[in-house]
Every structure is written in C-alpha cells, then in structure tokens.
Design a protein around this motif. Sequence first.
Motif, PDB file in Angstrom:
ATOM      1  N   GLN A 173       0.821  -1.029   0.102  1.00  0.00           N
ATOM      2  CA  GLN A 173       0.028   0.029   0.031  1.00  0.00           C
ATOM      3  C   GLN A 173       0.947   1.173   0.035  1.00  0.00           C
ATOM      4  O   GLN A 173       0.610   2.252  -0.551  1.00  0.00           O
ATOM      5  CB  GLN A 173      -0.946  -0.025   1.097  1.00  0.00           C
ATOM      6  N   SER A 214       2.519  -3.019  -6.672  1.00  0.00           N
ATOM      7  CA  SER A 214       2.340  -3.782  -5.745  1.00  0.00           C
ATOM      8  C   SER A 214       2.458  -5.294  -6.078  1.00  0.00           C
ATOM      9  O   SER A 214       2.666  -5.631  -7.403  1.00  0.00           O
ATOM     10  CB  SER A 214       0.815  -3.831  -5.100  1.00  0.00           C
ATOM     11  N   THR A 229      -3.435  -5.054  -1.366  1.00  0.00           N
ATOM     12  CA  THR A 229      -2.927  -4.514   0.065  1.00  0.00           C
ATOM     13  C   THR A 229      -3.794  -5.490   1.271  1.00  0.00           C
ATOM     14  O   THR A 229      -4.097  -5.080   2.225  1.00  0.00           O
ATOM     15  CB  THR A 229      -3.546  -3.241   0.203  1.00  0.00           C
TER      16      THR A 229
END
Length: 444
Positions: A173, A214, A229
């Motif tokens: 995140q 990510s 996340t």
Amino acid sequence: MSMISNAMSGLNAANVAMTVAGQNVANAAVDGYSRQAASFATSNSPLGGVYVNSVDRIVDAFLNDDIWRTQSDLSYYQSKQTYLGYVEEIVGTDSLNFNDAVGQITNAFNAAASSPDSNAYRQQIISSSEGLIQDLAQMNGALSAQIDKLSLEMTNLASNTSSTAQQIADVNQNIVQAIANKQPTAELKDKREQLITELSSQIGIAITERDDGSLDISTLSGAPLVIGTSAATVSVAGTEVSTSLKGQSFTLNDQVGGKFGGLISADLQVIQPTLEKLSDLVKDFADDVNTALSEGFDLNGDAGIPLFTYNVANPLSSIEINPAITPEKIALIGGEFDAGGNWVAAGGRGDNANVANIIAAIQSNDDDFSVLVGDLGIASKQNQNSATTSEVLNSNAVLARDSRSGVNLDEEAANLLHFQQMYSANAKVITTADQVFNTLLTMF
C-alpha cells in the motif's frame, strides 16, 4: 551563456550522483539494502547539458527469485530433519529396541523349555513381556509428544506467517501511494524484499507484480497469501494448516515448501507413518504369539489363552498383558488330535512341545522392525544431503544477488572520485566561461 548552463547542469548531475554514491556507502552494512545508481540523460534542447533522468535500484528479479526458492527449500529440509532425526533416534535407540525386547521374550521361552513346569521360568516370560510393553509405551509417548510439539510449532509459525504477510500488504500500500505521488520507493522495495525473504523461509511462494507496483503472493499450491493490500490469515488445527483470505479457505499440504512444508511433511511422511508401522508391528507380533499360545495347553490341561490384549483402533498405545494370564496358564504343552478329531494336550506338565511353535511365531516378526529402522535411517540421510545441497545453493544465490545489488565500497570510492572530477571539471567550465565573458567585456 549556454556554456554556463551546460556546466551548471553538469554540476547538479554530479552532485546528485555523489549523493547517491554516498547513500550507498552509508548503507553498505544494512541488510537487504540494494545499491542505487544515478541514470544520466542529455537535455532535449540543443547543447542543453545533462540531467539525472532517474535514480534506480540495481536489482535482478531472477536473482531474488533464486534466493526465495532456495531459502524455501533449505527451510523445508531443515525443519523436516528436526523431527526425522528425532524419530530415527527414538526408534533406533538401544534402550528402546523392539528386537532386543523381543529377544528377551524369546530367551525366556527358551529357558522355560528346559523346565516347562517351573513357575519361575513362566513368570520370567510375563516379566520380559512387560518389559516390551514398557518400551513400546515409552516409544509411543515420545512420538505422541512430537505431534504435540509439532502442533505448537505450527501454531507459532502460523502467527509469524500471518504477521509477515500483513506487513508485506502494508508495504504494498505504501509503495502504491508513493508511486502515485511520484515519491521515491527504493527503501520501501528493499523492505518488501526482506519481508518476502522471511516469508519464503516460512512457506514456498510464487510472486506476480501488478502495474501499480504492488505484488501478489501465493503459495506453491496456489493459495493466496497477499493480494495487493490484503493479507491472508494462516491457522492451525492440530497439525492441519489452512489459509483464509476474503472469505476463501485453502488447506495446505506438504508440497507448499518452506518451513511449513517441512513440518507438514514431518507429520505426514515421518511421524504418522512410523506410528502406523509400529502399531501394525505390535498387532502382528501380539496376534502371532497369541495364536501360537492358543494351539497349546497350560499346566492344568486347559487350552491356551492370549498373552497380550490391545485395542484394534491403536495397538501401539493400548497393548498390555492379558489380566487373566498367570504363570500356570501359559500354554507350553503341545497339542494333538485325538481319535475323535479333537485338539487335546499331547503331554503332561513337563511337556514343552508348543515352545518351538511360539518361538517360531515370535521370530517371524524380526525383519519388520529392522526394515522400519533402516527406512528411517535412509530417509534421514537423504534429507540431510538435500539440506546440505540447498544450503550451498542458497549461499550461491545470496552471493550472486550481492554481487549485483550489494554495495562494493571500492567501486563506490571510484564512483565518488569520478563524480568529484566531473563536478570539478564543470566548475572549471564555469570559471573559464566567466573569464571569457569578462575578457569580451574589456574589449569594448
């Protein structure tokens, strides 16, 4: 003025490059730090000088993958060996050797054959049988304790794995936000790679990178651990391990790799099979002895009764001496068929014809225990060899990664000297340009 502009751009670029080199030197001893390098580019305008296009982490995804894969393999074999070696030691120890205890029982029957009506020799048969049962109880207790220890270790590992996965999701995140805000992400990515290395030792992983920066992480069997996340929770019930993420649960097996894979393998491939084989061995031994005794007769001329009793659901943990057995009721007298076809005692109190039958039944189980001990020894040796190989491969993978991403102080010293000279040369260009400009002014 273009000369001064060019020199100023060179000064700025050299200053950034020296700062990056200084950052590398300062972090040379920091675990997991990946060295950085300034990337130069020529300005688009004609004779517009130079600028630092980017500051990049020097990393190789393939080298990192090698570290994570070999770390997972190493943890798998090491965690499995902890239990495999212990089980091998317990089953193979001299003090709890099944064959030795059976040998004592055989000796007791041989001794009784010389004086089959002696209660002292008959009592020795019962006493030596009790010794075997005590050894089996100790063996069963030690192995059962390993299952409890295994469950506790898995529970603690599940907590650590869940925590590591959550930390990776949090860093994911932060990286996504930093990229969106055009902020540097080098330190965040270093931290994430360290966490992934830690996770790979706990469980084997597969990684997929997203466009937003990510990473998605799953087990080798496909169970998700980190999705963007969001992080999975790992839980343990007894020795069964499962993950849960976004309402979906997945049961893990011994193919997941890492420490978890090793512990699950220790349960499924070592402890449980050993308990089952020992139970089968105990059942076969007790059945063979009881059957042989049932074919003989005791001192009162009655048909033989079992020496051992057990619960068929778990012979190893339940075997005991038949409460009804006494020295007089041990059936050493042989049998024969009478004229009516009935099985009757072939002799009197001094007959020992059934002893040979009993000893033959006992000796029919000699090889089974030796095979079990041998199989454990072979499995332990093979696992140790695999652990040694994995350790070498992991060390090589770390060295390869460090040679690419680690900080080389000699190289950074050379870079600092190079960029210092670049800085001085550009400063000299500015000085020269100023002198030329002043000379031109004095001409008018």
